[in-house]
Design a protein around this motif. Structure first.
Motif, PDB file in Angstrom:
ATOM      1  N   ILE A 194      82.052  14.545  20.660  1.00  0.00           N
ATOM      2  CA  ILE A 194      81.758  13.181  21.087  1.00  0.00           C
ATOM      3  C   ILE A 194      80.757  13.178  22.238  1.00  0.00           C
ATOM      4  O   ILE A 194      79.798  12.410  22.245  1.00  0.00           O
ATOM      5  CB  ILE A 194      83.063  12.439  21.472  1.00  0.00           C
ATOM      6  N   GLU A 195      80.951  14.083  23.187  1.00  0.00           N
ATOM      7  CA  GLU A 195      79.991  14.208  24.289  1.00  0.00           C
ATOM      8  C   GLU A 195      78.599  14.448  23.741  1.00  0.00           C
ATOM      9  O   GLU A 195      77.615  13.844  24.182  1.00  0.00           O
ATOM     10  CB  GLU A 195      80.355  15.394  25.193  1.00  0.00           C
ATOM     11  N   ASN A 196      78.539  15.349  22.783  1.00  0.00           N
ATOM     12  CA  ASN A 196      77.267  15.716  22.195  1.00  0.00           C
ATOM     13  C   ASN A 196      76.611  14.527  21.495  1.00  0.00           C
ATOM     14  O   ASN A 196      75.410  14.312  21.597  1.00  0.00           O
ATOM     15  CB  ASN A 196      77.526  16.839  21.190  1.00  0.00           C
ATOM     16  N   LEU A 197      77.425  13.779  20.809  1.00  0.00           N
ATOM     17  CA  LEU A 197      76.917  12.591  20.118  1.00  0.00           C
ATOM     18  C   LEU A 197      76.357  11.589  21.123  1.00  0.00           C
ATOM     19  O   LEU A 197      75.274  11.040  20.930  1.00  0.00           O
ATOM     20  CB  LEU A 197      78.038  11.966  19.292  1.00  0.00           C
ATOM     21  N   PHE A 198      77.089  11.380  22.203  1.00  0.00           N
ATOM     22  CA  PHE A 198      76.591  10.484  23.251  1.00  0.00           C
ATOM     23  C   PHE A 198      75.235  10.957  23.759  1.00  0.00           C
ATOM     24  O   PHE A 198      74.302  10.168  23.905  1.00  0.00           O
ATOM     25  CB  PHE A 198      77.584  10.406  24.424  1.00  0.00           C
ATOM     26  N   TYR A 199      75.146  12.247  24.016  1.00  0.00           N
ATOM     27  CA  TYR A 199      73.868  12.769  24.512  1.00  0.00           C
ATOM     28  C   TYR A 199      72.755  12.483  23.516  1.00  0.00           C
ATOM     29  O   TYR A 199      71.697  11.967  23.868  1.00  0.00           O
ATOM     30  CB  TYR A 199      73.946  14.268  24.781  1.00  0.00           C
ATOM     31  N   ASN A 200      72.999  12.831  22.271  1.00  0.00           N
ATOM     32  CA  ASN A 200      71.951  12.664  21.263  1.00  0.00           C
ATOM     33  C   ASN A 200      71.528  11.212  21.123  1.00  0.00           C
ATOM     34  O   ASN A 200      70.363  10.910  20.905  1.00  0.00           O
ATOM     35  CB  ASN A 200      72.429  13.201  19.907  1.00  0.00           C
ATOM     36  N   ILE A 201      72.471  10.316  21.260  1.00  0.00           N
ATOM     37  CA  ILE A 201      72.147   8.901  21.139  1.00  0.00           C
ATOM     38  C   ILE A 201      71.334   8.419  22.329  1.00  0.00           C
ATOM     39  O   ILE A 201      70.322   7.747  22.174  1.00  0.00           O
ATOM     40  CB  ILE A 201      73.434   8.068  21.019  1.00  0.00           C
ATOM     41  N   HIS A 202      71.775   8.806  23.517  1.00  0.00           N
ATOM     42  CA  HIS A 202      71.180   8.195  24.702  1.00  0.00           C
ATOM     43  C   HIS A 202      69.958   8.910  25.241  1.00  0.00           C
ATOM     44  O   HIS A 202      69.105   8.303  25.853  1.00  0.00           O
ATOM     45  CB  HIS A 202      72.232   8.058  25.796  1.00  0.00           C
ATOM     46  N   PHE A 203      69.876  10.216  25.007  1.00  0.00           N
ATOM     47  CA  PHE A 203      68.796  10.946  25.650  1.00  0.00           C
ATOM     48  C   PHE A 203      67.833  11.613  24.696  1.00  0.00           C
ATOM     49  O   PHE A 203      66.675  11.785  25.026  1.00  0.00           O
ATOM     50  CB  PHE A 203      69.367  12.010  26.591  1.00  0.00           C
ATOM     51  N   PRO A 208      62.800  11.438  13.964  1.00  0.00           N
ATOM     52  CA  PRO A 208      63.488  10.884  12.803  1.00  0.00           C
ATOM     53  C   PRO A 208      64.225  11.939  11.987  1.00  0.00           C
ATOM     54  O   PRO A 208      64.728  11.646  10.917  1.00  0.00           O
ATOM     55  CB  PRO A 208      62.341  10.279  11.990  1.00  0.00           C
ATOM     56  N   SER A 211      70.449  15.351  12.588  1.00  0.00           N
ATOM     57  CA  SER A 211      71.044  16.240  13.583  1.00  0.00           C
ATOM     58  C   SER A 211      71.889  17.268  12.852  1.00  0.00           C
ATOM     59  O   SER A 211      71.736  18.452  12.985  1.00  0.00           O
ATOM     60  CB  SER A 211      71.907  15.469  14.568  1.00  0.00           C
TER      61      SER A 211
END
Lengths: 213, 213
Positions: A194-203, A208, A211
């Motif tokens: 989940i942390e990783n997903l947050f990172y990928n989304i926000h930063f 295109p 992941s």
DNA sequence: TTATTTATGTTATATAAATCACATAAACTC
DNA sequence: GAGTTTATGTGATTTATATAACATAAATAA
């Protein structure tokens, strides 16, 4: 055989896709089909197969039936895959009742816990006291366990299991365990995912590309 | 920046190790320490840091405090990470109550389901009807969801979410979903992980190397 | 203050993994 | 049945990822 670590995962995916294609009445499959479904290049599909001597027809692709049953043997899906769940909190109990497992031939045969309140030796899938774990896995020849115990208990439990016929665990605690000699650990780190997903989304730069698949 | 896909995962691991070292009273950390803990080479640790301009002292290693807080910003751990759980069966409810999440700053703010029997709008973490999902995620600016719905519902749910501010999901169904344009999917395929473990145990040449950490 | 140690930061090298490209053979066409 | 098409199987090439090596600078010691 120079086995790429990801190959087996992909073979498993190919197999699942083909099983669904079979349900649709399809008979043949091409490397292009599997490539699209799994998200890799067709040549990688062919290379993966060729690596395990899974051959097709120079023009007609691969016979699904044939390939699936060969993959079954190769991946050990022709044998019953019995697992025990160690730690029967909410997550452990969810896994015990998870119907995704029987659907792919994985059978949860028992749960273990130290809390008397959750024990139930008479349930369809019995929940036994943790002190019985060694006897049980020995008697029932269990080689795989899912670890859903609280983080502080994980390492101790692994040490216990190492003295039995259990040869590997799926660890759900956020503490990543290392594999060693004859004892394999696969970490299912939900927190990290989940942390990783947050990172990928926000930063992550929004290229295109995928992941993962 | 030529970001290796695994770097972020490793940074997250380094961070977790350092947080535990800090609890032990440690102040400095060396690339060797982190390498041992995470199971990579020291030079990779340094390279990972240097890639994000995380610098240490030419002799004295890295200051844990400093590094952790920089990593927090970098990984977005300085912000609240709110998620919703879609599908409140056994697994979904286990995730809603999973205490590993709050411990790392992930907050489950609501669950969603279509079964009236499980709805409870007044619970500490409310379980709402799935029809309210669009309103809720919009109002609460939710960008991440965990998908614990039955396999046949997964794709439809993703299509719904794509029309909202949700930008990524953790998918627990055994059907691996692909990421697309602005919508990321991370698959937590427990079935596959167990299959893979069985394979590694029973067939893999027993090279004394790790499988993962 | 000069010499020595030691862990970083970064470049060069090695290893791993995936893609490209094409020769080959089975199946179709005429 | 000769010619054409098409998808496999595999060697060559590219890309990605990790390790090794070392010059550099901070800290210690003499």
């Amino acid at each position: 055989m120079n086995t790429n670590h990801e190959v087996i995962r992909r073979l498993s995916k190919y197999r699942n896709v083909m099983r669904k294609m079979k349900e649709l009445g399809l008979v043949k499959v091409f490397s292009d089909n599997l490539a699209d479904a799994v998200g890799v290049s067709p040549s990688l599909v062919r290379k993966d197969f060729s690596m395990f001597n899974l051959t097709g027809n120079k023009r007609g692709g691969y016979r699904i039936d044939d390939l699936v049953s060969k993959l079954n043997v190769l991946l050990g899906k022709d044998k019953k895959q019995k697992v025990v769940i160690i730690g029967c909190g909410k997550l452990g109990q969810a896994l015990m009742n998870h119907n995704g497992f029987p659907r792919v031939g994985i059978r949860v045969v028992a749960g273990f816990d130290s809390d008397p309140a959750v024990l139930d030796a008479e349930a369809p899938i019995p929940i036994l006291h943790i002190k019985e774990i060694k006897d049980f896995v020995t008697k029932n020849q269990i080689s795989v366990a899912a670890l859903t115990v609280p983080e502080p208990c994980v390492q101790g439990m692994v040490d216990t299991l190492k003295k039995t016929c259990v040869k590997g665990v799926i660890n759900f605690a956020p503490l990543p365990l290392k594999s060693s000699d004859g004892f394999l650990v696969h970490n299912m780190n939900m927190e990290q995912e989940i942390e990783n997903l947050f990172y990928n989304i926000h930063f992550a730069e929004t290229n295109p590309t995928d992941s993962d698949i």
